[in-house]
Every structure is written in C-alpha cells, then in structure tokens.
Write an enzyme that holds these catalytic residues in place. Structure first.
Site, PDB file in Angstrom:
ATOM      1  N   SER A 157       0.833  -1.202   0.000  1.00 58.52           N
ATOM      2  CA  SER A 157       0.000   0.000   0.000  1.00 58.52           C
ATOM      3  C   SER A 157       0.871   1.258   0.000  1.00 58.52           C
ATOM      4  O   SER A 157       1.672   1.446  -0.917  1.00 58.52           O
ATOM      5  CB  SER A 157      -0.964  -0.047   1.195  1.00 58.52           C
ATOM      6  OG  SER A 157      -2.004   0.874   1.070  1.00 58.52           O
ATOM      7  N   ASP A 252      -9.396  -4.579  -5.528  1.00 55.66           N
ATOM      8  CA  ASP A 252      -8.634  -3.557  -4.814  1.00 55.66           C
ATOM      9  C   ASP A 252      -8.799  -2.201  -5.511  1.00 55.66           C
ATOM     10  O   ASP A 252      -8.611  -2.108  -6.730  1.00 55.66           O
ATOM     11  CB  ASP A 252      -7.154  -3.956  -4.798  1.00 55.66           C
ATOM     12  CG  ASP A 252      -6.321  -3.133  -3.831  1.00 55.66           C
ATOM     13  OD1 ASP A 252      -6.610  -1.934  -3.636  1.00 55.66           O
ATOM     14  OD2 ASP A 252      -5.369  -3.695  -3.284  1.00 55.66           O
ATOM     15  N   HIS A 282      -8.087  -5.043  -0.951  1.00 54.64           N
ATOM     16  CA  HIS A 282      -6.882  -4.407  -0.464  1.00 54.64           C
ATOM     17  C   HIS A 282      -6.380  -5.166   0.767  1.00 54.64           C
ATOM     18  O   HIS A 282      -7.173  -5.617   1.597  1.00 54.64           O
ATOM     19  CB  HIS A 282      -7.165  -2.948  -0.112  1.00 54.64           C
ATOM     20  CG  HIS A 282      -5.931  -2.120   0.040  1.00 54.64           C
ATOM     21  ND1 HIS A 282      -4.986  -1.999  -0.965  1.00 54.64           N
ATOM     22  CD2 HIS A 282      -5.461  -1.364   1.080  1.00 54.64           C
ATOM     23  CE1 HIS A 282      -4.013  -1.215  -0.555  1.00 54.64           C
ATOM     24  NE2 HIS A 282      -4.280  -0.826   0.679  1.00 54.64           N
TER      25      HIS A 282
END
Length: 320
Positions: A157, A252, A282
């Site tokens: 991320s 995601d 995610h």
C-alpha cells in the site's frame, strides 16, 4: 498468474472461499466507524511482537532518530527492506512482525521495517525522506551488519509507494539503486487518483474512496503537488530499476495503480512480473484465506531469488 489475463477479472474466477470471506468482511465493517487521523480502520488482528525482533536506531533528517525493526536468521543470504502500510497516516514497523517472520523463515533474508514519520503531523516529504535515509543506511551498512550486500526492497500500500520512490531517487541521484528486487504489494502510486480508486473504491472494503481521500489529504494537502513524480512514482522515470513483482487483487481500489505501474516498469526496460488475484481486496495477503497463501508463496519465491542473483553494483552510492 503472470501477465494480464482477462479471465482473471470475471466474477466466476473468484473462488467460493474468497467470495464468502469478502461477504463476511463487508458484514464486519458495516457498523464500524469511519477512519480518523489515527489510522485507516482496517480489521486486522493486533500485532504480535516477534521474539526475534530487535531495533536499530539511526540518525534521520532534521535531527530526529529513525527506528529500524530487524528480524533476521543467523546467517542471512540477503536483506529485505520493507515499508509498512497504513495510508501514510497510521501503522508502525511492529505491525509487520508476522509478515517479516514468515519472509525471514522462508527466504533466509534479514528483514527490516522502518518506523517512518506519519501524516498529518509529518506530511510529504517526511516519510519519503525517512525511507530514503533507511535505504542509504542499509546500502552503506548491510555487509558489516548482516554479512551480505544482496538487497531487496518492498512494501504494501503506502509502503509500496515509498519503496518505488526510494528506487527512483537512488537511480536519479547516484546512477544505481543498490537493490536487486522490488516486492510491491497493492501500492498507491498515484495520489491524484487512478480510475479504479474511485470506480472500485466507491463500494470497496476494507479501503474505500473516502478512506483514500482522507489519507491523501493528510499527507499531501495541496492538490497541485499530487502528481509530483517523487510523491506519485507512476509519473517518474522508471529506467534502470531492479526486477519487480507487482501483487494486487481484482477488487482492490488500487488495481489500476499496479496495472499501470507494471506496464510503465516494463516499457522502461526494467524486468517486472504481475500477479493478479481474483477477488482479492486491499491487503488481502494479511487475511487467513487460500488466496493469501498463494500470493505470499509467490512473494517468498520471488524474494528467495533476490538472495541468489548477481549483485547490482553499489559503488558510487553516497549520501545526499
């Protein structure tokens, strides 16, 4: 799972276990309060500190001390520098203990996570400068600390953003990155927002468009700065970077970020693999599902190769 196969994006490609887990995750999050400045509200188990973890403290920029959390086997074959996620506003190095324990065990790499500074108290470029400082320290001290110069870098991320930006800085300023491989998991590479951040993010769990916007506003409050290549490496010159593995799920919000970055990485002449996982949300690699086991197994195999491949020259890399 390598390359872009359109069948991966069809609903029928999602395994029943993954679909069932995603429904349970949505139910779990239904009544949770929205994110605040302390984090992004992800439903993860509390960090379990590793008994093997130790902390190295180094001098950061602006006179502050930077903590590096280390989990290492007795005789490392290489070193993996990792940057944790958290939307640039939350998390810490200790949250990665479970992940780094696994990687150290399965790859024989010493693993380091960085307690970089967080927004909104420390907006851009604080985290990016801390990541750069940690990378330079590792390049200069890997052999004396760990007995090896075989280096890999990565993160998930927000941490994947930092990893790519560090590589671009090193290449641009020193002519070489010093790293052999980049493990890049569902990164946010464009803070001005790719289409999937709004199209998939509108109804996404556990990270929605609203969460993304709040995190972005905290770390980069001025809209005009959000396509700066240092802040959003999708716009950077990607030539001369090491081999990369891009991992992302089809559900995601940062799907486009990985798809676009993989293409740009390849077009720049740098080796790249793309692993797309049907139904992956995610941070799906942190959840107890078979899809996560598959992705983590491929990540471990990729990093094991980083400990065996030829060294990238590090001569001429000097601190700036």
């Amino acid at each position: 799972m390598s390359g872009l196969d359109r069948t991966l994006f069809r609903a029928e490609a999602i395994a029943p276990e993954t679909a069932e887990f995603n429904l349970k995750l949505r139910e779990l999050l239904r009544d949770r309060p929205g994110p605040d400045a302390g984090g992004v509200g992800l439903p993860l188990r509390p960090p379990e500190p590793s008994e093997r973890a130790r902390t190295i403290r180094i001098a950061g920029r602006d006179g502050h001390e930077l903590a590096l959390r280390v989990i290492a086997p007795d005789h490392p074959k290489g070193v993996y520098l990792h940057f944790h996620g958290g939307g640039f506003i939350g998390g810490g190095a200790a949250q990665s203990d479970r992940v780094l324990d696994r990687i150290a065990r399965n790859t024989d790499l010493a693993c380091i996570d960085v307690d970089y500074r967080l927004a909104p108290a420390h907006p851009y470029p604080a985290a990016w400068d801390d990541a750069h400082t940690a990378a330079m320290w590792l390049i200069e001290n890997a052999h004396s600390e760990f007995g090896t110069d075989a280096l890999a870098i990565g993160g998930e991320s927000a941490g994947a953003n930092l990893a790519v930006s560090v590589l671009v800085r090193l290449r641009a300023r020193h002519g070489s990155t010093g790293f052999r491989a980049a493990n890049l998991m569902f990164g946010n590479y464009d803070l001005s927002m790719t289409p999937s951040q709004t199209l998939l993010g509108a109804d996404a769990v556990p990270v929605s468009t609203d969460v993304i916007q709040r995190c972005t506003s905290a770390v980069a409050p001025r809209r005009e700065q959000r396509q700066d290549p240092d802040l959003s490496p999708l716009y950077a010159d990607l030539q001369g970077l090491p081999a990369a593995l891009f991992t992302v799920g089809t559900l995601d919000p940062f799907l486009d970020d990985s798809l676009f970055m993989h293409v740009r990485w390849t077009a720049a002449g740098s080796p790249a693999e793309l692993a797309v996982y049907p139904g992956g949300t995610h941070i799906f690699t942190a959840f107890p599902i078979l899809l996560a086991d598959q992705a983590n197994g491929r990540i471990d195999a990729f990093l094991r190769r980083a400990g065996r491949g030829p060294d990238e020259p590090t001569a001429g890399l000097h601190r700036q």
